[in-house]
Every structure is written in structure tokens, then in C-alpha cells.
Write a protein that holds these residues in place. Structure first.
Motif, PDB file in Angstrom:
ATOM      1  N   VAL A   1      41.504  40.451  36.344  1.00 22.84           N
ATOM      2  CA  VAL A   1      40.750  39.758  35.301  1.00 22.84           C
ATOM      3  C   VAL A   1      41.225  38.309  35.218  1.00 22.84           C
ATOM      4  O   VAL A   1      42.426  38.058  35.054  1.00 22.84           O
ATOM      5  CB  VAL A   1      40.944  40.438  33.925  1.00 22.84           C
ATOM      6  N   THR A   2      40.310  37.364  35.352  1.00 20.61           N
ATOM      7  CA  THR A   2      40.691  35.961  35.193  1.00 20.61           C
ATOM      8  C   THR A   2      41.018  35.687  33.724  1.00 20.61           C
ATOM      9  O   THR A   2      40.524  36.376  32.827  1.00 20.61           O
ATOM     10  CB  THR A   2      39.569  35.030  35.643  1.00 20.61           C
ATOM     11  N   PRO A   3      41.839  34.680  33.453  1.00 18.81           N
ATOM     12  CA  PRO A   3      42.148  34.361  32.057  1.00 18.81           C
ATOM     13  C   PRO A   3      40.908  34.060  31.230  1.00 18.81           C
ATOM     14  O   PRO A   3      40.834  34.417  30.043  1.00 18.81           O
ATOM     15  CB  PRO A   3      43.062  33.139  32.167  1.00 18.81           C
ATOM     16  N   GLU A   4      39.916  33.422  31.846  1.00 14.97           N
ATOM     17  CA  GLU A   4      38.686  33.103  31.114  1.00 14.97           C
ATOM     18  C   GLU A   4      37.954  34.369  30.699  1.00 14.97           C
ATOM     19  O   GLU A   4      37.479  34.488  29.560  1.00 14.97           O
ATOM     20  CB  GLU A   4      37.761  32.229  31.982  1.00 14.97           C
ATOM     21  N   ALA A   5      37.854  35.343  31.619  1.00 16.87           N
ATOM     22  CA  ALA A   5      37.170  36.590  31.286  1.00 16.87           C
ATOM     23  C   ALA A   5      37.935  37.354  30.207  1.00 16.87           C
ATOM     24  O   ALA A   5      37.332  37.914  29.277  1.00 16.87           O
ATOM     25  CB  ALA A   5      37.008  37.457  32.530  1.00 16.87           C
ATOM     26  N   ALA A   6      39.260  37.378  30.308  1.00 17.11           N
ATOM     27  CA  ALA A   6      40.056  38.084  29.307  1.00 17.11           C
ATOM     28  C   ALA A   6      39.818  37.506  27.919  1.00 17.11           C
ATOM     29  O   ALA A   6      39.668  38.246  26.937  1.00 17.11           O
ATOM     30  CB  ALA A   6      41.533  38.007  29.675  1.00 17.11           C
ATOM     31  N   ALA A   7      39.752  36.166  27.854  1.00 21.76           N
ATOM     32  CA  ALA A   7      39.548  35.514  26.559  1.00 21.76           C
ATOM     33  C   ALA A   7      38.123  35.696  26.056  1.00 21.76           C
ATOM     34  O   ALA A   7      37.890  36.005  24.878  1.00 21.76           O
ATOM     35  CB  ALA A   7      39.889  34.031  26.667  1.00 21.76           C
ATOM     36  N   ASN A   8      37.149  35.529  26.945  1.00 20.43           N
ATOM     37  CA  ASN A   8      35.744  35.587  26.528  1.00 20.43           C
ATOM     38  C   ASN A   8      35.284  37.005  26.210  1.00 20.43           C
ATOM     39  O   ASN A   8      34.454  37.215  25.326  1.00 20.43           O
ATOM     40  CB  ASN A   8      34.847  34.996  27.615  1.00 20.43           C
ATOM     41  N   TRP A   9      35.812  37.972  26.928  1.00 21.45           N
ATOM     42  CA  TRP A   9      35.363  39.347  26.758  1.00 21.45           C
ATOM     43  C   TRP A   9      36.255  40.148  25.817  1.00 21.45           C
ATOM     44  O   TRP A   9      35.886  41.251  25.409  1.00 21.45           O
ATOM     45  CB  TRP A   9      35.322  40.079  28.113  1.00 21.45           C
ATOM     46  N   GLY A  10      37.436  39.630  25.533  1.00 25.20           N
ATOM     47  CA  GLY A  10      38.361  40.372  24.681  1.00 25.20           C
ATOM     48  C   GLY A  10      38.922  41.609  25.340  1.00 25.20           C
ATOM     49  O   GLY A  10      39.068  42.654  24.704  1.00 25.20           O
ATOM     50  N   VAL A  11      39.250  41.489  26.642  1.00 23.46           N
ATOM     51  CA  VAL A  11      39.726  42.631  27.410  1.00 23.46           C
ATOM     52  C   VAL A  11      41.008  42.269  28.136  1.00 23.46           C
ATOM     53  O   VAL A  11      41.411  41.109  28.187  1.00 23.46           O
ATOM     54  CB  VAL A  11      38.671  43.097  28.438  1.00 23.46           C
ATOM     55  N   ALA A  12      41.630  43.286  28.728  1.00 23.80           N
ATOM     56  CA  ALA A  12      42.820  43.087  29.538  1.00 23.80           C
ATOM     57  C   ALA A  12      42.758  43.997  30.750  1.00 23.80           C
ATOM     58  O   ALA A  12      41.997  44.973  30.776  1.00 23.80           O
ATOM     59  CB  ALA A  12      44.077  43.385  28.717  1.00 23.80           C
ATOM     60  N   GLU A  13      43.553  43.673  31.755  1.00 27.05           N
ATOM     61  CA  GLU A  13      43.616  44.541  32.925  1.00 27.05           C
ATOM     62  C   GLU A  13      44.024  45.954  32.509  1.00 27.05           C
ATOM     63  O   GLU A  13      44.885  46.140  31.659  1.00 27.05           O
ATOM     64  CB  GLU A  13      44.602  43.979  33.947  1.00 27.05           C
ATOM     65  N   GLY A  14      43.362  46.926  33.101  1.00 24.70           N
ATOM     66  CA  GLY A  14      43.622  48.317  32.769  1.00 24.70           C
ATOM     67  C   GLY A  14      42.660  48.903  31.757  1.00 24.70           C
ATOM     68  O   GLY A  14      42.589  50.127  31.613  1.00 24.70           O
TER      69      GLY A  14
END
Length: 366
Positions: free
Chosen positions: A74-87
């Protein structure tokens, strides 16, 4: 990341190949999903035979749009925009809008000029190839709508979120609510989930119709909470609905069958004064013979075409499965693998001898 992933490629001529692809890196601002399971749909069968029904559909294609999996890169942008984390396990909305064309800037009420759909519009030669749920991995574009999956359900069970999102959108579009008598014609997995959605919206009476070959599906309708089921080959459906409703007939008919005769029947099943008909079952562009449009006029019927979901109905579907996991468990159906896809297609085409399924999911090896 390295390594290779397998994916089924539909060639559009009634054949497919299982190919290997490099496990991809995430696109800028996006992520990579390890696909755990994907629901198989009647539209997949259309793709298998090369029948296009969405704008820009690719062929050959890696199909699969009822997608559930775990985020692994997960790119940092996706993690921030989607509210998610790896796993995180997520449900993936197949519709990806660009967010910058005139339609998107106007609120997205029209067709996005740069629309992409996982499992449909990006072929195996497009930018790494893994763009459908029949692949073991999936690249996720930065504008993807992902939803954290609720706990307590398997990935295969969760794949019903996508057809449930369609169903919730459709029952909303025909304003199903308390006091409504809803007849659902066609107990495939989409029709069954329309019954579940109508019940969730407070319909007072839900009736599901099918044929003698639909025994398992009609039993499933009852398990989902439908008040009555009707075998239209054993009973006159119009007479029986009249008996069950005390002559009121249906205020809403949802047609999910692949046959044209059900459109004529839908008109007969409605009561007077403002009934609604939702047409959601594709008829493969076959004209409806004997359609009496005067019935639409005299009964003041609102006929609504229904296709697809909305971001809101996607979110609603995932919440409903969290609140009522028994819907997903009741619809669990049959599982196949990349090595047994032909059996899944046979089930969808209803030509698996002595076997039926209310839903079919392709489950990838762990």
C-alpha cells in the motif's frame, strides 16, 4: 516483491487460459491486493463467450468484479486516502471514476469519460495485466473505492457484497419501504439478494418466484426471510399472488429473469395506482413480444431500469453484512479454484448435471 501469480484469461470465444504474470508493484498512489476470493457472475459468462455489455470492455480479459482480498503493498497516499493499512481485508468496488472529467466534477451523475472497471475494461496486456479478480493479485488504482471487510465472515462469503450493493441500489431506486408487497421474479443470486435487500428496507411482504428447477434457490429465499415462494410451473403466479395479497397484488415487482415473458408477467402482477417495476435481468437484447403498454398507462406504473451500484450502496452492503452476517452465510454457495473454473461456468450456465448453486465463488489458494 518478485514472484509470479496465476490468472484466468477469458479469450472471448468460449475458452480460457490460466497464465502466469509477475506479481506487480502498486501504481502511483495505489496498492496491490492479494485476491482471496471473487464471486462469479452471469456477466462473467457473457465475457467468456465474447459478449460485451459495458463501455470499453476488453477481450481477452481477466474477469472478476466481486472482489475480496488483503492489501499487501500500500502506498502512503492510498493508506491515507482510503484509511487502510497493509494486511487489511477489503471489499473492492469495481467501478473506478477518474474524478477529473466534466461528469465527475459535476457530481458523477453521468458516465465518467475515463471510466475503468476491474474485471472488464483493462485487458491482460494493459500495464502489468492483473486487473481482474480471477487473478491471484490485483493492482488497485488510486481512485479505487475500498471498504474494510467486517470480521466473522470468510472471504468467499463476503463476495456477495457486490451483488448486494446492486440490490440495495435497485430497491432504493424503486422506493421499497414499509407497507410494500414486493415480488422478485428470478431466484438467481442477484434475485435472492434483491429479496434480502427488500426485507432490509422494511417491505411488508416479499414473494419470490421461480420454476421447478429452482428448488434449492426457492428454499434459500425462504431461509433469507422471504414470506412466500411460488413455483410458476406448478401454480398460476398471478392468481397465487392475488391470493397471498388479498387481491392487492404487488406494489413492486423486481424482474431478474433472463427471459422476456417475465416482463409481461410483471405488468399482470402489479396492482393499480403507482406500482413500480424494476427491470434488472438482461434479456440478451431479445424483444418482448406481446407487451401491452396500455397496462403501464392505465395502472400508472413506473418502470425503472436497474444496473449497477453506487458508492453509497457499496458502503451500505458492507454494513448490512456486518449487521446480518447470516445473509452471506446463507448465500455461501459453491467454491471453485483456478483449476476448476469450467465447473463454475457450468453451474452459472445451469448445465452441471444434478447440481445447482445459489452463488459461485472462485477461491484462490492461500
Amino acid at each position: 516483491m518478485g514472484g509470479h501469480a496465476r490468472a484466468a484469461v477469458f479469450l472471448g470465444d468460449g475458452t480460457y487460459e490460466v497464465r502466469e504474470f509477475p506479481i506487480p508493484a502498486p501504481p502511483a498512489g495505489g496498492a496491490v491486493l492479494k485476491v482471496e476470493a471473487v464471486g462469479m457472475c452471469g456477466s462473467d459468462v457473457m465475457q467468456f463467450h465474447g459478449q460485451s455489455h459495458v463501455p470499453g470492455e476488453a477481450s481477452p480479459v481477466i474477469p472478476g468484479h466481486e472482489i475480496v482480498g488483503r492489501l499487501i503493498d500500500v502506498t502512503p497516499e492510498a493508506a491515507a486516502n482510503w484509511g487502510v493499512a497493509e494486511g487489511d481485508r477489503v471489499c473492492v468496488d469495481e467501478i473506478v471514476k477518474c474524478g477529473r472529467c466534466a461528469s465527475c466534477l459535476a457530481g458523477g451523475t453521468g458516465l465518467c469519460a475515463n471510466l475503468q472497471l476491474y474485471g472488464y475494461t483493462m485487458g491482460p496486456d494493459h500495464d502489468g495485466g492483473l486487473w481482474g479478480g480471477y487473478g491471484e493479485y490485483l493492482r488497485l488504482l488510486p481512485n479505487t473505492h475500498v471498504m474494510k471487510a467486517p470480521d466473522g465472515l470468510t472471504a468467499a462469503e463476503l463476495t456477495v457484497f457486490e451483488p448486494l450493493a446492486n440490490a440495495l441500489n435497485w430497491v432504493t431506486s424503486v422506493r421499497v419501504g414499509p407497507g410494500d408487497v414486493v415480488v422478485v421474479q428470478g431466484p438467481g443470486h442477484q434475485g435472492l439478494l434483491c429479496a434480502a435487500a427488500a426485507l432490509a428496507c422494511g417491505a411488508s411482504q416479499v414473494i419470490v418466484t421461480g420454476t421447478g428447477a429452482d428448488s434449492l434457490r426457492l428454499k434459500t429465499a425462504t431461509a433469507l426471510g422471504a414470506h412466500e415462494v411460488i413455483d410458476i410451473e406448478a401454480e398460476d403466479v398471478v392468481t397465487r399472488v392475488g391470493e397471498l395479497t388479498g387481491g392487492r397484488m404487488a406494489s413492486v415487482v423486481m424482474d431478474l429473469t433472463p427471459v422476456t415473458a417475465s416482463v409481461r408477467t410483471a405488468l399482470d402482477l402489479t396492482g393499480m395506482a403507482g406500482a413500480r417495476i424494476a427491470l434488472a435481468g438482461l434479456k440478451h437484447f431479445t424483444p418482448v413480444d406481446g407487451l401491452l403498454t396500455d397496462l403501464i398507462t392505465l395502472k400508472n406504473i413506473n418502470v425503472q431500469g436497474c444496473a449497477g451500484s453506487t458508492p453509497g450502496s457499496m458502503e451500505q452492503a458492507v454494513r448490512l453484512l456486518a449487521d446480518r452476517p447470516e445473509i452471506a452465510r446463507t448465500m455461501a454457495g459453491t467454491h471453485v479454484s483456478l483449476d476448476t473454473i469450467e465447473h463454475g461456468i457450468a453451474l452459472l450456465e445451469r448445465r452441471a448435471a444434478g447440481e445447482d448453486a445459489v452463488h459461485v465463488s472462485l477461491v484462490h489458494a492461500g
